[in-house]
Design an enzyme around this catalytic site. Structure first.
Site, PDB file in Angstrom:
ATOM      1  N   THR A   1      37.465 -21.337  23.933  1.00 16.84           N
ATOM      2  CA  THR A   1      38.892 -22.053  23.894  1.00 16.84           C
ATOM      3  C   THR A   1      39.423 -22.060  25.481  1.00 16.84           C
ATOM      4  O   THR A   1      39.224 -20.879  25.958  1.00 16.84           O
ATOM      5  CB  THR A   1      39.937 -21.287  22.900  1.00 16.84           C
ATOM      6  N   GLY A   2      40.267 -23.029  25.753  1.00 11.96           N
ATOM      7  CA  GLY A   2      40.953 -22.838  26.997  1.00 11.96           C
ATOM      8  C   GLY A   2      41.066 -24.186  27.479  1.00 11.96           C
ATOM      9  O   GLY A   2      40.896 -25.294  26.807  1.00 11.96           O
ATOM     10  N   THR A   3      41.154 -24.340  28.744  1.00 16.41           N
ATOM     11  CA  THR A   3      41.460 -25.583  29.477  1.00 16.41           C
ATOM     12  C   THR A   3      39.820 -26.405  29.438  1.00 16.41           C
ATOM     13  O   THR A   3      38.923 -26.107  29.979  1.00 16.41           O
ATOM     14  CB  THR A   3      41.987 -25.579  30.882  1.00 16.41           C
ATOM     15  N   GLY A   4      39.648 -27.261  28.427  1.00 18.27           N
ATOM     16  CA  GLY A   4      38.459 -27.740  28.414  1.00 18.27           C
ATOM     17  C   GLY A   4      37.561 -28.410  29.315  1.00 18.27           C
ATOM     18  O   GLY A   4      36.384 -28.326  29.345  1.00 18.27           O
TER      19      GLY A   4
ATOM     20  N   THR B   1      43.621 -23.654  19.280  1.00 17.90           N
ATOM     21  CA  THR B   1      42.236 -23.911  19.106  1.00 17.90           C
ATOM     22  C   THR B   1      41.756 -22.968  18.091  1.00 17.90           C
ATOM     23  O   THR B   1      41.971 -21.935  18.393  1.00 17.90           O
ATOM     24  CB  THR B   1      41.398 -24.280  20.377  1.00 17.90           C
TER      25      THR B   1
HETATM   26  N1  ASP Z   1      39.479 -26.173  24.726  1.00 15.77           N
HETATM   27  C1  ASP Z   1      40.690 -27.044  24.108  1.00 15.77           C
HETATM   28  C2  ASP Z   1      40.443 -28.310  24.659  1.00 15.77           C
HETATM   29  O1  ASP Z   1      40.403 -28.365  25.953  1.00 15.77           O
HETATM   30  C3  ASP Z   1      41.870 -26.696  24.196  1.00 15.77           C
HETATM   31  C4  ASP Z   1      42.079 -25.225  23.805  1.00 15.77           C
HETATM   32  O2  ASP Z   1      41.022 -24.464  23.545  1.00 15.77           O
HETATM   33  O3  ASP Z   1      43.353 -24.710  23.676  1.00 15.77           O
HETATM   34  O4  ASP Z   1      40.722 -29.383  24.104  1.00 15.77           O
END
Ligand code: ASP
Length: 351
Positions: A261-264, A210
């Protein structure tokens, strides 16, 4: 003599208490957080990511240096990253379980707190520009799916065949993910190149990539933007934090700019971006303190499977001081301020 001494002392005291002059402009960029470890990133791939992050600084720095707006800098950098197959945004986005690319993005103008967001786009080349069009040319903040596509087309945003977003790397990540969960692998999308004869191996088989940017321009305006393909093998129209104002993106002049960014799912539940700004505004926390607190909260939150939230954030305060925080092994990240040296880092322990 005495009055001279007093004057000298006064001058010294004034120097000691004078606040640091604020940089004329400031820029911070991320290219996704996740399980990015030295052992699993080849030197070639690491060099490619570092070069891409440096390019982002050069593109944004040039705009800000000539007095351009933070919104233009955010959009221009994200354009380049959406076109770069290294990142999980635009071309190179991860696939849904149905074998599609569904793209989400948002942007916010800290001057007015105007915001725009799109989710589930499949044919718009630059989702960040669609988000900006929603902000500037509609009465709404968030548009999804078919309606968002129609809106973007009506404002002449560039469209592409869905196969434009295809990359072999992301397709193989989808296949691995679906097989591991005993789910059926969909046929390769129409228009995708034929499957390579030998299975390619990609060392970094997580869905990071992301992209996000926060910028402060020479007029004192902060803007923030985030663009993503979401998470590999997402289903049922799943939407993460990236297009949610207050979760993945936030900007408020004089206070903050944030992109996450991360597990949204966790970033939505914690309300990450807005909480960081609220801590800075009302608790007088520094950007670094607020970022650290809120990422700790993400890590203290678990899903139905008991797994804790993971990811990272980039933050600017109202004066352009940069902070970032993550609880994952790495996050592609870079920053630069007017007259300062560029900083590009990948691994969590890099100083
Ligand atoms: N945050 C993004 C989502 O959950 C994914 C990511 O940042 O890798 O869609």
């Amino acid at each position: 003599m005495r009055s001279l001494l007093a004057l000298a002392l006064l001058a010294l005291a004034a120097c000691a208490t004078a606040p640091e002059p604020a940089p004329r402009w400031s820029l911070v960029v991320h290219g996704g957080a996740g399980v990015i470890e030295r052992a699993s990133l080849t030197p070639e791939l690491e060099a490619q990511y570092r070069a891409a992050m440096q390019r982002a600084l050069t593109t944004g720095g040039a705009i800000l240096d000539r007095g351009g707006s933070s919104l233009d800098a955010v959009e221009a950098i994200i354009h380049e990253m959406e076109d770069d197959p290294l990142f999980n945004a635009g071309r190179g986005a991860v696939f849904t379980a149905q074998g599609r690319n569904e793209l989400d993005a948002s942007i916010m103008d800290g001057r007015t707190r105007a915001a725009g967001a799109v989710a589930g786009l499949t044919t718009i080349r630059h989702p960040i520009s669609a988000a900006r069009a929603v902000m500037e040319r509609s009465r709404h903040v968030m548009l999804i799916g078919e309606g968002a596509e129609t809106f973007a087309r009506s404002h002449n945003l560039e469209t592409v065949d869905p196969s434009y977003f295809f990359t072999e790397r992301r397709w193989q990540q989808l296949e691995q993910n679906l097989r591991a969960s005993n789910l059926p692998v969909p046929p390769r999308p129409a228009g995708a190149p034929p499957a390579p004869r030998a299975e390619l191996s990609y060392p970094d088989d997580h869905q990071f990539g992301t992209v996000g940017v926060v910028a402060l321009d020479t007029h004192g305006n902060i803007a923030a933007g985030t663009s993503t393909g979401g998470t590999t093998a997402k289903r049922w129209g799943r939407v993460g934090d990236a297009p949610i104002i207050g979760a993945g993106t936030y900007a408020q002049n004089g206070v903050c700019g944030v992109s996450a960014t991360g597990t949204g799912e966790f970033f939505i539940r914690v309300g990450v971006a807005r909480d960081i700004c609220a801590r800075m505004q009302f608790n007088r926390e520094s950007a670094q303190e607020a970022a650290d607190h809120v990422i700790a909260e993400v890590g203290a939150t678990t899903g139905t499977d008991g797994v804790a939230g993971d990811g990272g954030v980039i933050v600017l305060d109202g004066r352009g001081n940069v902070a970032w925080a993550m609880n994952s092994p790495g996050m592609y990240r870079a920053s630069q301020s007017a007259g300062g040296a560029p900083v590009v880092q990948i691994f969590a322990d890099e100083e």
